[in-house]
Motif scaffolding. Structure first.
Motif, PDB file in Angstrom:
ATOM      1  N   ALA A 186      74.294 -57.434  17.679  1.00 40.59           N
ATOM      2  CA  ALA A 186      73.247 -57.474  17.453  1.00 40.59           C
ATOM      3  C   ALA A 186      72.533 -58.950  17.383  1.00 40.59           C
ATOM      4  CB  ALA A 186      73.010 -57.190  15.766  1.00 40.59           C
ATOM      5  N   ARG A 187      71.472 -59.117  17.821  1.00 40.62           N
ATOM      6  CA  ARG A 187      70.802 -60.494  17.879  1.00 40.62           C
ATOM      7  C   ARG A 187      69.759 -60.522  16.896  1.00 40.62           C
ATOM      8  NH1 ARG A 187      71.199 -62.189  23.549  1.00 40.62           N
ATOM      9  NH2 ARG A 187      69.626 -63.193  23.355  1.00 40.62           N
ATOM     10  N   PHE A 188      69.509 -61.967  16.526  1.00 44.43           N
ATOM     11  CA  PHE A 188      68.863 -62.060  15.159  1.00 44.43           C
ATOM     12  C   PHE A 188      68.528 -63.767  15.242  1.00 44.43           C
ATOM     13  CE2 PHE A 188      67.817 -62.346  10.580  1.00 44.43           C
ATOM     14  CZ  PHE A 188      67.253 -61.118  10.602  1.00 44.43           C
ATOM     15  N   GLY A 189      67.129 -63.817  14.644  1.00 42.87           N
ATOM     16  CA  GLY A 189      66.622 -65.031  14.698  1.00 42.87           C
ATOM     17  C   GLY A 189      66.782 -65.677  13.227  1.00 42.87           C
ATOM     18  N   ILE A 190      66.118 -66.968  13.016  1.00 38.89           N
ATOM     19  CA  ILE A 190      66.327 -67.499  11.757  1.00 38.89           C
ATOM     20  C   ILE A 190      64.629 -67.778  11.341  1.00 38.89           C
ATOM     21  CG2 ILE A 190      68.347 -68.600  11.822  1.00 38.89           C
ATOM     22  CD1 ILE A 190      67.156 -71.351  12.447  1.00 38.89           C
ATOM     23  N   PRO A 191      64.401 -67.705  10.182  1.00 43.37           N
ATOM     24  CA  PRO A 191      63.009 -67.782   9.716  1.00 43.37           C
ATOM     25  C   PRO A 191      62.480 -69.116  10.264  1.00 43.37           C
ATOM     26  CG  PRO A 191      64.373 -67.151   7.895  1.00 43.37           C
ATOM     27  CD  PRO A 191      65.402 -67.392   9.046  1.00 43.37           C
ATOM     28  N   THR A 192      61.160 -69.089  10.860  1.00 47.60           N
ATOM     29  CA  THR A 192      60.225 -70.246  10.931  1.00 47.60           C
ATOM     30  C   THR A 192      59.194 -70.569   9.881  1.00 47.60           C
ATOM     31  OG1 THR A 192      58.553 -68.704  11.939  1.00 47.60           O
ATOM     32  CG2 THR A 192      60.334 -69.543  13.686  1.00 47.60           C
ATOM     33  N   GLY A 193      58.762 -71.730  10.099  1.00 47.14           N
ATOM     34  CA  GLY A 193      57.751 -72.149   9.039  1.00 47.14           C
ATOM     35  C   GLY A 193      58.558 -72.817   7.754  1.00 47.14           C
ATOM     36  N   HIS A 194      59.757 -73.255   7.992  1.00 45.27           N
ATOM     37  CA  HIS A 194      60.503 -74.238   6.984  1.00 45.27           C
ATOM     38  C   HIS A 194      60.998 -75.224   7.568  1.00 45.27           C
ATOM     39  CE1 HIS A 194      59.951 -70.828   3.635  1.00 45.27           C
ATOM     40  NE2 HIS A 194      60.207 -70.056   4.736  1.00 45.27           N
ATOM     41  N   ARG A 195      61.091 -76.310   7.052  1.00 44.44           N
ATOM     42  CA  ARG A 195      61.414 -77.518   7.922  1.00 44.44           C
ATOM     43  C   ARG A 195      62.980 -77.468   7.779  1.00 44.44           C
ATOM     44  NH1 ARG A 195      60.638 -83.412   4.679  1.00 44.44           N
ATOM     45  NH2 ARG A 195      62.032 -84.560   6.203  1.00 44.44           N
ATOM     46  N   GLU A 196      63.756 -77.093   6.751  1.00 42.25           N
ATOM     47  CA  GLU A 196      65.307 -77.221   6.743  1.00 42.25           C
ATOM     48  C   GLU A 196      65.971 -75.798   6.734  1.00 42.25           C
ATOM     49  OE1 GLU A 196      66.694 -79.860   3.830  1.00 42.25           O
ATOM     50  OE2 GLU A 196      65.361 -81.598   4.942  1.00 42.25           O
ATOM     51  N   ARG A 197      66.691 -75.376   7.498  1.00 44.59           N
ATOM     52  CA  ARG A 197      67.221 -74.206   7.569  1.00 44.59           C
ATOM     53  C   ARG A 197      68.662 -74.046   7.863  1.00 44.59           C
ATOM     54  NH1 ARG A 197      63.782 -71.996  12.472  1.00 44.59           N
ATOM     55  NH2 ARG A 197      64.538 -74.282  12.968  1.00 44.59           N
ATOM     56  N   GLY A 198      69.396 -73.109   7.157  1.00 44.31           N
ATOM     57  CA  GLY A 198      70.806 -73.089   7.285  1.00 44.31           C
ATOM     58  C   GLY A 198      71.496 -71.777   7.371  1.00 44.31           C
ATOM     59  N   VAL A 199      72.378 -71.662   8.357  1.00 45.28           N
ATOM     60  CA  VAL A 199      73.203 -70.054   8.090  1.00 45.28           C
ATOM     61  C   VAL A 199      74.472 -70.139   7.914  1.00 45.28           C
ATOM     62  CG1 VAL A 199      73.701 -68.086   9.711  1.00 45.28           C
ATOM     63  CG2 VAL A 199      71.356 -69.326   9.982  1.00 45.28           C
ATOM     64  N   TYR A 200      74.819 -69.531   6.677  1.00 46.56           N
ATOM     65  CA  TYR A 200      76.190 -69.433   6.504  1.00 46.56           C
ATOM     66  C   TYR A 200      76.877 -68.148   6.741  1.00 46.56           C
ATOM     67  CZ  TYR A 200      80.638 -69.164   3.606  1.00 46.56           C
ATOM     68  OH  TYR A 200      81.886 -69.398   3.051  1.00 46.56           O
ATOM     69  N   ILE A 201      78.147 -68.352   7.593  1.00 51.84           N
ATOM     70  CA  ILE A 201      78.771 -67.074   7.779  1.00 51.84           C
ATOM     71  C   ILE A 201      79.558 -66.738   6.850  1.00 51.84           C
ATOM     72  CG2 ILE A 201      80.321 -66.325   9.601  1.00 51.84           C
ATOM     73  CD1 ILE A 201      79.298 -68.624  11.557  1.00 51.84           C
ATOM     74  N   ALA A 232      79.414 -61.613  17.161  1.00 50.36           N
ATOM     75  CA  ALA A 232      80.546 -61.561  17.804  1.00 50.36           C
ATOM     76  C   ALA A 232      81.360 -60.234  17.307  1.00 50.36           C
ATOM     77  CB  ALA A 232      81.424 -62.790  17.983  1.00 50.36           C
ATOM     78  N   GLU A 233      80.969 -59.877  16.201  1.00 53.01           N
ATOM     79  CA  GLU A 233      81.604 -58.801  15.658  1.00 53.01           C
ATOM     80  C   GLU A 233      80.721 -58.415  14.326  1.00 53.01           C
ATOM     81  OE1 GLU A 233      85.350 -59.900  13.538  1.00 53.01           O
ATOM     82  OE2 GLU A 233      84.572 -62.129  14.217  1.00 53.01           O
ATOM     83  N   HIS A 234      81.111 -57.385  13.633  1.00 54.15           N
ATOM     84  CA  HIS A 234      80.458 -57.140  12.508  1.00 54.15           C
ATOM     85  C   HIS A 234      80.597 -58.325  11.592  1.00 54.15           C
ATOM     86  CE1 HIS A 234      79.172 -54.617   9.361  1.00 54.15           C
ATOM     87  NE2 HIS A 234      79.811 -55.012   8.402  1.00 54.15           N
ATOM     88  N   THR A 235      79.346 -58.687  11.187  1.00 50.55           N
ATOM     89  CA  THR A 235      79.211 -60.124  10.506  1.00 50.55           C
ATOM     90  C   THR A 235      78.172 -59.954   9.259  1.00 50.55           C
ATOM     91  OG1 THR A 235      79.881 -61.353  12.452  1.00 50.55           O
ATOM     92  CG2 THR A 235      78.475 -62.450  10.901  1.00 50.55           C
ATOM     93  N   THR A 236      78.570 -60.817   8.150  1.00 51.31           N
ATOM     94  CA  THR A 236      77.832 -60.950   6.986  1.00 51.31           C
ATOM     95  C   THR A 236      77.349 -62.548   6.914  1.00 51.31           C
ATOM     96  OG1 THR A 236      78.791 -59.200   5.812  1.00 51.31           O
ATOM     97  CG2 THR A 236      77.518 -61.025   4.458  1.00 51.31           C
ATOM     98  N   LEU A 237      76.044 -62.822   6.991  1.00 48.93           N
ATOM     99  CA  LEU A 237      75.589 -63.874   6.798  1.00 48.93           C
ATOM    100  C   LEU A 237      74.591 -64.133   5.460  1.00 48.93           C
ATOM    101  CD1 LEU A 237      73.894 -64.192  10.364  1.00 48.93           C
ATOM    102  CD2 LEU A 237      76.304 -65.180   9.840  1.00 48.93           C
ATOM    103  N   MET A 238      74.294 -65.648   4.905  1.00 44.08           N
ATOM    104  CA  MET A 238      73.656 -66.029   4.212  1.00 44.08           C
ATOM    105  C   MET A 238      72.625 -66.954   4.950  1.00 44.08           C
ATOM    106  SD  MET A 238      74.283 -63.999   1.473  1.00 44.08           S
ATOM    107  CE  MET A 238      73.555 -64.610   0.117  1.00 44.08           C
ATOM    108  N   MET A 239      71.493 -66.921   4.949  1.00 42.82           N
ATOM    109  CA  MET A 239      70.426 -67.807   5.407  1.00 42.82           C
ATOM    110  C   MET A 239      69.427 -68.304   4.497  1.00 42.82           C
ATOM    111  SD  MET A 239      68.816 -65.833   8.773  1.00 42.82           S
ATOM    112  CE  MET A 239      69.855 -65.441  10.150  1.00 42.82           C
ATOM    113  N   LEU A 240      69.482 -69.733   4.242  1.00 45.12           N
ATOM    114  CA  LEU A 240      68.801 -70.543   3.175  1.00 45.12           C
ATOM    115  C   LEU A 240      68.105 -71.505   3.755  1.00 45.12           C
ATOM    116  CD1 LEU A 240      71.411 -72.264   1.041  1.00 45.12           C
ATOM    117  CD2 LEU A 240      72.101 -71.425   3.220  1.00 45.12           C
ATOM    118  N   GLY A 241      67.041 -72.145   2.974  1.00 44.45           N
ATOM    119  CA  GLY A 241      66.393 -73.339   3.560  1.00 44.45           C
ATOM    120  C   GLY A 241      65.276 -73.243   2.572  1.00 44.45           C
ATOM    121  N   GLY A 242      64.402 -74.209   3.311  1.00 39.61           N
ATOM    122  CA  GLY A 242      62.834 -74.455   2.697  1.00 39.61           C
ATOM    123  C   GLY A 242      62.423 -76.083   2.863  1.00 39.61           C
TER     124      GLY A 242
END
Length: 304
Positions: A186-201, A232-242
């Protein structure tokens, strides 16, 4: 494209309970307003030691604690008189403001029987105008949080706004906080419109621009880029920022834009001016015996 990749470090929050710590990090203290991030578990708590893992009453100032569980259950009690169990998919959002104390105890019979516990806890720093606000607590149920699904994608918006969705969770500054599950490929983006953005695997692994990243890593992206994340496999993420709130000092459980305010909080806790939870006031965590000064402010210092 990437500002920094932060690999989790082990931290023992209480004897016997080791977590993966992502923030604060010496080279990157915050992502947006998020100043602290721990990933606890998955862990099976043996019956013989579960009570030793309770987090006794302790104080906070200048931040909101955000608790989110994948499995298990924890009982929260605070000095406002709130008693609230948090279950998977719920959000406990406690704003400390000028000062609050709370405890977190493992009272669920399933946990006592050796059931699994897994959670993410973050701290959100408060804007300067809200640092001395009255403390508050809210519990939000899963059906109060927007969910989006697509082929190979499941996403829950925990707080803030992202991808055209807006959460009803009350926050004090522009931010986003997401729980995302991706099937392999699966393909996914990260939110736009926020100055700082992180993705935790949390689990699994992803590729970004052909480079593979593993569970336990926090990827912090440069402002303005629009990366494509591939599972790359079944994956859980937390995305955060602002939006960045400015530098903050941090010492133990205290966060403030002013070093002297943390010194005041230390004295307030020692003198009992931050009240204990009325339903959990027989014991508490004393102020650590250290002469270290609050860390933070430009340039970054070694954490206390």
């Amino acid at each position: 494209m990437l500002d920094i990749v932060i690999s989790s470090r082990q931290a023992e929050i209480i004897p016997g309970f080791v977590v993966k710590r992502l923030l604060p990090y010496q080279l990157r203290r915050m992502v947006g307003p998020f100043i602290f991030m721990d990933h606890g578990g998955p862990v099976s708590i043996p019956t013989a030691i579960h009570s030793n893992l309770d987090v006794l009453p302790h104080p906070h100032i200048g931040l909101s604690t955000v608790s989110y569980l994948f499995s298990g259950k924890i009982m929260h009690r605070d000095s406002l008189g709130v008693e609230q169990a948090i279950k998977p998919g719920e959000v406990n959002w406690m704003t400390a403001g000028k000062g609050i104390a709370h405890s977190e105890r493992f009272e669920d019979p399933a946990i006592r029987a050796g059931g699994n516990l897994e959670m993410i806890q973050t701290w959100v720093a408060l804007p300067e105008k809200d640092e001395e606000a009255d403390p508050s607590f809210h519990n939000y149920k899963p059906d109060q949080l927007p969910v989006f699904t697509d082929t190979g994608v499941w996403m829950r918006l925990i707080a803030g706004d992202a991808f055209g969705l807006k959460s009803g969770v009350k926050s004090t500054s522009p931010l986003f906080y997401l729980h995302v599950v991706l099937e392999e490929g699966a393909r996914f983006g990260i939110p736009t419109g926020h100055r700082e953005r992180g993705v935790y695997i949390v689990h699994g692994s992803i590729t970004v621009s052909g480079t593979r990243y593993q569970a336990g890593q926090l990827l912090v992206f440069s402002n303005g880029v629009d990366p494509v994340i591939v599972a790359a496999e079944h994956t859980t993420l937390m995305m955060l920022g602002g939006e960045h709130l400015g530098e903050r000092y941090i010492w133990w459980n205290f966060v403030s834009s002013r070093r002297e305010r943390i010194e005041q909080a230390k004295e307030d806790w020692k003198q009992g001016r931050i009240l204990l939870p009325p339903a959990d006031n027989a014991e508490f965590i004393p102020l650590p015996a250290t002469n270290s000064r609050p860390a933070g402010g430009p340039p970054p210092n070694t954490l206390s």
